[in-house]
Design a protein around this motif. Structure first.
Motif, PDB file in Angstrom:
ATOM      1  N   ALA A  57      -9.222  -1.130  -2.922  1.00 22.30           N
ATOM      2  CA  ALA A  57      -9.054  -2.537  -2.535  1.00 22.30           C
ATOM      3  C   ALA A  57      -8.535  -3.369  -3.695  1.00 22.30           C
ATOM      4  CB  ALA A  57     -10.383  -3.090  -2.024  1.00 22.30           C
ATOM      5  N   ASP A  58      -8.983  -3.029  -4.897  1.00 16.61           N
ATOM      6  CA  ASP A  58      -8.597  -3.792  -6.081  1.00 16.61           C
ATOM      7  C   ASP A  58      -7.098  -3.717  -6.354  1.00 16.61           C
ATOM      8  OD1 ASP A  58      -9.313  -5.279  -8.562  1.00 16.61           O
ATOM      9  OD2 ASP A  58      -8.599  -3.427  -9.523  1.00 16.61           O
ATOM     10  N   VAL A  59      -6.466  -2.620  -5.934  1.00 15.45           N
ATOM     11  CA  VAL A  59      -5.048  -2.423  -6.256  1.00 15.45           C
ATOM     12  C   VAL A  59      -4.168  -2.435  -5.002  1.00 15.45           C
ATOM     13  CG1 VAL A  59      -4.907   0.110  -6.100  1.00 15.45           C
ATOM     14  CG2 VAL A  59      -3.602  -1.102  -7.876  1.00 15.45           C
ATOM     15  N   ALA A  60      -4.782  -2.662  -3.838  1.00 18.44           N
ATOM     16  CA  ALA A  60      -4.051  -2.528  -2.575  1.00 18.44           C
ATOM     17  C   ALA A  60      -2.841  -3.444  -2.507  1.00 18.44           C
ATOM     18  CB  ALA A  60      -4.997  -2.818  -1.404  1.00 18.44           C
ATOM     19  N   LYS A  61      -2.980  -4.712  -2.913  1.00 22.93           N
ATOM     20  CA  LYS A  61      -1.846  -5.638  -2.792  1.00 22.93           C
ATOM     21  C   LYS A  61      -0.662  -5.206  -3.661  1.00 22.93           C
ATOM     22  CE  LYS A  61      -3.463  -8.929  -6.325  1.00 22.93           C
ATOM     23  NZ  LYS A  61      -3.840 -10.349  -6.569  1.00 22.93           N
ATOM     24  N   HIS A  62      -0.952  -4.525  -4.771  1.00 28.09           N
ATOM     25  CA  HIS A  62       0.127  -4.058  -5.639  1.00 28.09           C
ATOM     26  C   HIS A  62       0.858  -2.863  -5.007  1.00 28.09           C
ATOM     27  CE1 HIS A  62      -1.305  -6.822  -8.596  1.00 28.09           C
ATOM     28  NE2 HIS A  62      -2.455  -6.184  -8.767  1.00 28.09           N
ATOM     29  N   VAL A  63       0.105  -1.992  -4.355  1.00 20.99           N
ATOM     30  CA  VAL A  63       0.735  -0.881  -3.648  1.00 20.99           C
ATOM     31  C   VAL A  63       1.649  -1.416  -2.555  1.00 20.99           C
ATOM     32  CG1 VAL A  63       0.338   1.142  -2.201  1.00 20.99           C
ATOM     33  CG2 VAL A  63      -1.153   0.710  -4.170  1.00 20.99           C
ATOM     34  N   VAL A  64       1.149  -2.403  -1.794  1.00 21.43           N
ATOM     35  CA  VAL A  64       1.953  -2.986  -0.712  1.00 21.43           C
ATOM     36  C   VAL A  64       3.203  -3.655  -1.271  1.00 21.43           C
ATOM     37  CG1 VAL A  64       1.985  -4.742   1.101  1.00 21.43           C
ATOM     38  CG2 VAL A  64      -0.027  -3.263   0.830  1.00 21.43           C
ATOM     39  N   ALA A  65       3.058  -4.378  -2.356  1.00 15.40           N
ATOM     40  CA  ALA A  65       4.206  -5.072  -2.953  1.00 15.40           C
ATOM     41  C   ALA A  65       5.278  -4.085  -3.398  1.00 15.40           C
ATOM     42  CB  ALA A  65       3.748  -5.927  -4.131  1.00 15.40           C
ATOM     43  N   LEU A  66       4.867  -3.000  -4.035  1.00 17.59           N
ATOM     44  CA  LEU A  66       5.840  -2.013  -4.502  1.00 17.59           C
ATOM     45  C   LEU A  66       6.461  -1.252  -3.330  1.00 17.59           C
ATOM     46  CD1 LEU A  66       3.976  -0.687  -7.651  1.00 17.59           C
ATOM     47  CD2 LEU A  66       6.096  -2.004  -7.607  1.00 17.59           C
ATOM     48  N   ALA A  67       5.667  -0.975  -2.302  1.00 21.27           N
ATOM     49  CA  ALA A  67       6.203  -0.294  -1.123  1.00 21.27           C
ATOM     50  C   ALA A  67       7.272  -1.145  -0.452  1.00 21.27           C
ATOM     51  CB  ALA A  67       5.075   0.026  -0.145  1.00 21.27           C
ATOM     52  N   ASN A  68       7.008  -2.446  -0.320  1.00 26.64           N
ATOM     53  CA  ASN A  68       7.992  -3.332   0.288  1.00 26.64           C
ATOM     54  C   ASN A  68       9.232  -3.471  -0.593  1.00 26.64           C
ATOM     55  OD1 ASN A  68       6.415  -3.788   2.547  1.00 26.64           O
ATOM     56  ND2 ASN A  68       5.397  -5.590   1.656  1.00 26.64           N
ATOM     57  N   ALA A  69       9.037  -3.480  -1.904  1.00 24.33           N
ATOM     58  CA  ALA A  69      10.174  -3.585  -2.816  1.00 24.33           C
ATOM     59  C   ALA A  69      11.089  -2.375  -2.705  1.00 24.33           C
ATOM     60  CB  ALA A  69       9.677  -3.741  -4.261  1.00 24.33           C
ATOM     61  N   ASP A  80      11.489  -0.784   0.092  1.00 20.75           N
ATOM     62  CA  ASP A  80      11.816  -0.703   1.507  1.00 20.75           C
ATOM     63  C   ASP A  80      11.192   0.530   2.167  1.00 20.75           C
ATOM     64  OD1 ASP A  80      12.884  -1.554   3.917  1.00 20.75           O
ATOM     65  OD2 ASP A  80      14.793  -0.498   3.624  1.00 20.75           O
ATOM     66  N   LEU A  81       9.934   0.739   1.807  1.00 12.24           N
ATOM     67  CA  LEU A  81       9.144   1.814   2.404  1.00 12.24           C
ATOM     68  C   LEU A  81       7.849   1.206   2.937  1.00 12.24           C
ATOM     69  CD1 LEU A  81       9.687   4.537  -0.359  1.00 12.24           C
ATOM     70  CD2 LEU A  81      10.732   4.490   1.918  1.00 12.24           C
ATOM     71  N   PRO A  82       7.952   0.339   3.943  1.00  8.61           N
ATOM     72  CA  PRO A  82       6.781  -0.433   4.380  1.00  8.61           C
ATOM     73  C   PRO A  82       5.637   0.418   4.911  1.00  8.61           C
ATOM     74  CG  PRO A  82       8.596  -0.656   5.956  1.00  8.61           C
ATOM     75  CD  PRO A  82       9.157   0.018   4.736  1.00  8.61           C
ATOM     76  N   ALA A  83       5.941   1.599   5.445  1.00  5.52           N
ATOM     77  CA  ALA A  83       4.858   2.441   5.962  1.00  5.52           C
ATOM     78  C   ALA A  83       3.927   2.890   4.849  1.00  5.52           C
ATOM     79  CB  ALA A  83       5.440   3.654   6.694  1.00  5.52           C
ATOM     80  N   HIS A  84       4.475   2.984   3.636  1.00  5.66           N
ATOM     81  CA  HIS A  84       3.604   3.303   2.506  1.00  5.66           C
ATOM     82  C   HIS A  84       2.537   2.220   2.346  1.00  5.66           C
ATOM     83  CE1 HIS A  84       6.690   6.210   1.570  1.00  5.66           C
ATOM     84  NE2 HIS A  84       6.109   6.582   0.443  1.00  5.66           N
ATOM     85  N   GLY A  85       2.973   0.980   2.411  1.00 13.34           N
ATOM     86  CA  GLY A  85       2.019  -0.122   2.294  1.00 13.34           C
ATOM     87  C   GLY A  85       1.041  -0.170   3.447  1.00 13.34           C
TER      88      GLY A  85
END
Length: 445
Positions: free
Chosen positions: A410-422, A424-429
């Motif tokens: 949970a502590d790092v989730a928003k960073h994973v989502v941000a990098l996944a979107n950057a 263009d791999l949204p399913a990763h997020g």
């Protein structure tokens, strides 16, 4: 006898050095078309094809691929006592050095509740190739088997060409070395067909299983090297070994008799072997030439040695200083590098590219070939610039084990989502976000 290249008064670039230095080698691509049908035939027809090629290339066809256990014990029982004692010393020293190479697992706490562990896991099954050819190589059995055993490899097989002189078995000294090391599986097959059989496996003529391996190590001729190239990816390989080579960095303090003897010792292997002297002393170069002529007259394999020493891969490089010589040997990146200079230990500290370094007058390459404790399966043809010799690490794989708690993710989730979107791999997020969907406020789901 040795051609000379004079670099005194010049400061060539690294690219210019690599182009100017003597270098032999073999054109593996030129024989791929000959080896590919061998590999494919063994893939399709297994041991029968391997034995057929052995008969064609080696002039002998064993009854079966696997050497009977009784033959291993017989070879050990008939081994010359002096050779057995020497092999036991070589094994003891090689085990001592390689025992210190075993890696330990490392656990890193990245955040509270989040760890990454690096586990070192041995390759499950390996095939160790021991060549035949001009010489007999029980020492190569030691150098391949010991690091594999120290790494914890579960299953290993040694393969070596059948010898007509010994009824289709590998050389008895090779078999004896296997027995000394506790190796129970030995195959009487060589060349590209051995590499293919190790890769694909098969069924022996007596119905026994010839299990495929996960990795193949050990030097061989150009056909072995070509087969390794063709099978790379299906199995791991240690390297594409070329002809052996020695470089000696020496100044006026070196004994020309020692230098000449060491150059000859490597030239003895093969007509394509490389022997290179780098020195700032023209007087030493002249004395080495004289010593070579005297020693060559009495060496056993003089024709082979003379051809190697006179080949384009061998020579003397004259430099202005030992410091310039260091630039040369680092650009050359020899399989074996001897330092025979004043303050040899200090000079050796500046070596950055070599398979193995031998320091001072009392550490010849021959010592490393047999009883130093170091490994003699080393990178050739300049590959020491980027690769290492055979070691325990060769047979280990690093596996990362990731263990995160809910809070740590949970502590790092928003960073994973941000990098996944950057990327263009949204399913990763989404794979992270959905884990917390029930915990999110309704308007954020």
């Amino acid at each position: 006898m040795l051609a000379r290249t004079d670099l005194r008064g010049r400061t060539p670039s690294t690219a210019e050095l690599r182009a100017a230095l003597p270098r032999g080698g073999v054109d593996v691509d030129a024989v791929l078309h000959r080896v590919r049908p061998v590999v494919e035939a063994v893939r399709d027809r297994g041991a029968v094809a391997a034995l057929e090629f052995g008969e064609q290339f080696d002039g002998v066809r064993p009854e079966q691929v696997r050497v009977p256990a009784a033959e291993l014990e017989r070879a050990l029982g008939e081994l010359d006592p002096d050779v057995r004692s020497a092999l036991e010393v070589a094994i003891e020293r090689t085990r001592k050095v390689h025992a210190d190479q075993r890696r330990i697992d490392t656990v890193t706490e990245v955040v509270p509740g989040g760890t990454v562990t690096e586990r070192w896991v041995p390759v499950d099954r390996v095939g160790l190739y021991v060549p035949g050819g001009n010489a007999v190589y029980p020492s190569s059995v030691v150098m391949n088997v010991v690091p594999a055993q120290q790494a914890g490899v579960r299953s290993l097989v040694v393969t070596s060409p059948p010898q007509a002189e010994f009824g289709g078995l590998p050389h008895p000294t090779v078999l004896a070395a296997c027995a000394l090391l506790g190796v129970t599986e030995v195959w009487a097959v060589g060349g590209g067909q051995a590499v293919a059989l190790l890769t694909y496996g098969g069924t022996d003529t007596d119905g026994g299983e010839l299990a495929p391996v996960d990795m193949i190590t050990g030097p061989g001729n150009i056909y072995v090297t070509a087969a390794k190239r063709l099978c790379r990816g299906l199995v791991g390989i240690d390297a594409e070994a070329g002809p052996t080579e020695i470089a000696i960095l020496a100044d006026r303090t070196a004994d020309p008799v020692h230098v000449a003897a060491d150059l000859i010792s490597q030239a003895e292997h093969d007509v394509m072997a490389a022997s290179v002297l780098v020195t700032d002393s023209p007087e030493l170069a002249d004395a080495v030439d004289d010593a070579l002529a005297r020693q060559l007259a009495v060496t056993k394999h003089r024709a082979r040695v003379a051809e190697a020493l006179s080949g384009e891969q061998s020579g003397i490089i004259l430099v202005s200083s030992v410091a310039d010589g260091l630039r040369v040997v680092n650009a050359y990146a020899a399989e074996h590098l001897e330092i025979q200079t004043a303050d040899a230990s200090q000079v050796a500290q500046s070596v950055t590219s070599a398979g193995a370094v031998f320091v001072g007058p009392w550490a010849p390459v021959s010592l490393g070939d047999y009883c130093a404790g170091s490994n003699h399966v080393l990178p050739t043809a300049g590959c020491a610039r980027h690769s290492s010799g055979l070691s325990v690490q060769t047979f280990l794989r690093g596996i990362h084990v990731v263990d995160y708690s809910q809070d740590a993710l949970a502590d790092v989730a928003k960073h994973v989502v941000a990098l996944a979107n950057a990327e263009d791999l949204p399913a990763h997020g989404e794979a992270v976000r959905l884990r917390f969907e029930e915990l999110l406020p309704e308007d954020e789901r």
